[in-house]
Design an enzyme around this catalytic site. Structure first.
Site, short mmCIF file in Angstrom:
data_model
loop_
_atom_site.label_atom_id
_atom_site.label_comp_id
_atom_site.label_asym_id
_atom_site.label_seq_id
_atom_site.Cartn_x
_atom_site.Cartn_y
_atom_site.Cartn_z
N HIS A 153 0.82 -1.21 0.00
CA HIS A 153 0.00 0.00 0.00
C HIS A 153 0.86 1.27 0.00
CE1 HIS A 153 -4.17 0.71 -0.18
NE2 HIS A 153 -4.48 0.82 1.09
N ASN B 77 -7.24 5.86 4.44
CA ASN B 77 -8.66 6.15 4.22
C ASN B 77 -9.01 7.62 4.41
OD1 ASN B 77 -8.74 3.41 3.95
ND2 ASN B 77 -10.25 3.05 5.55
N ASP C 145 -0.90 2.79 -5.33
CA ASP C 145 -0.87 1.37 -5.67
C ASP C 145 -2.15 1.01 -6.40
OD1 ASP C 145 -2.70 -0.21 -3.29
OD2 ASP C 145 -1.99 1.82 -2.84
N ASN D 133 -8.74 3.52 -1.51
CA ASN D 133 -9.41 4.37 -0.52
C ASN D 133 -8.76 5.74 -0.33
OD1 ASN D 133 -11.56 2.65 0.07
ND2 ASN D 133 -10.33 1.48 1.54
#
Length: 217
Positions: free
Chosen positions: A19, A66, A91, A112
């Site tokens: 991530h 997020n 990513d 997100n």
């Protein structure tokens, strides 16, 4: 002025996870320029670099993925940037590991961090640099996969992907999205299948198959 946001999660436990590949790219851009990172408020680390005549502000959100928009929106507002002046480096689960591509805009695709930036900016009209991390193997939850660490055998491809990602950022900043797409879209670092070697035709030895004389016994 341009704004380049590397998406990732803060904390040493996340540094080497899939991530955080966006962070690796902006770190490489800063390293090449000899720039240092500094804390900007409570939600971001920033580094300033110059690419040609263009001033570029690199941002690593210090929120979790997020809520990335919370770190990005204030910079867009403060510098009165248009969407085209913002590049999100992310990513991408839907691209194979080793694939790199730039997109001018579009939906978040389940990423997100991008989702939250879109939510707080109120539009989707900003470019993305997508770095493929592949779909998870069978039995893996996608949330666990993006937070998994890179495997040792992936290190060489990852290093090359990060270098090319930093190159793409520089071309985008200096020459625009179309030129960056022209140079980097289609980049695919996946190992190429080996070409099968030809074999002699059935019933012929190597010399006959090549049109040469049979060896003398």
């Amino acid at each position: 002025m341009k704004l380049v946001v590397g998406l990732g999660n803060p904390g040493t436990q996340y540094v080497h996870t899939r991530h955080n590949v966006g962070w690796l790219v902006v770190d490489e851009v800063a390293r090449r320029a000899g720039a240092t990172w500094r804390k900007e408020g409570k939600d971001a680390e920033v580094a300033e670099v110059r690419v040609g005549s263009e001033k570029v502000l690199l941002v690593k959100p210090q929120t979790f993925m997020n809520t990335s928009g919370r770190a990005v929106a204030p910079f867009v507002s403060f510098y009165k940037l248009e969407g085209r002046d913002l590049l999100a480096v992310q990513d991408d689960l839907d691209s194979p590991f080793g694939l790199l591509r730039l997109r001018p805009s579009g939906r978040h695709g389940g990423q997100n961090g991008v989702r939250d930036i879109i939510r707080l900016l109120g539009h989707e009209a900003f470019p993305r640099l997508k770095l493929g991390i592949s779909r998870p193997p069978t039995g893996w939850d996608p949330a666990d996969w993006v937070l998994s660490r890179w495997r040792p055998e992936e290190a060489a491809t990852l290093a090359q992907l990060v270098r090319l990602g930093a190159d793409a950022v520089a071309v985008w900043a200096s020459s625009g999205l179309a030129e960056a797409q022209l140079q980097f879209n289609g980049t695919d670092l996946r190992p190429k299948p080996s070409t099968p070697t030809s074999t002699p035709a059935d019933g012929l030895d190597a010399g006959s198959a090549a049109g040469g004389d049979k060896p003398v016994s």
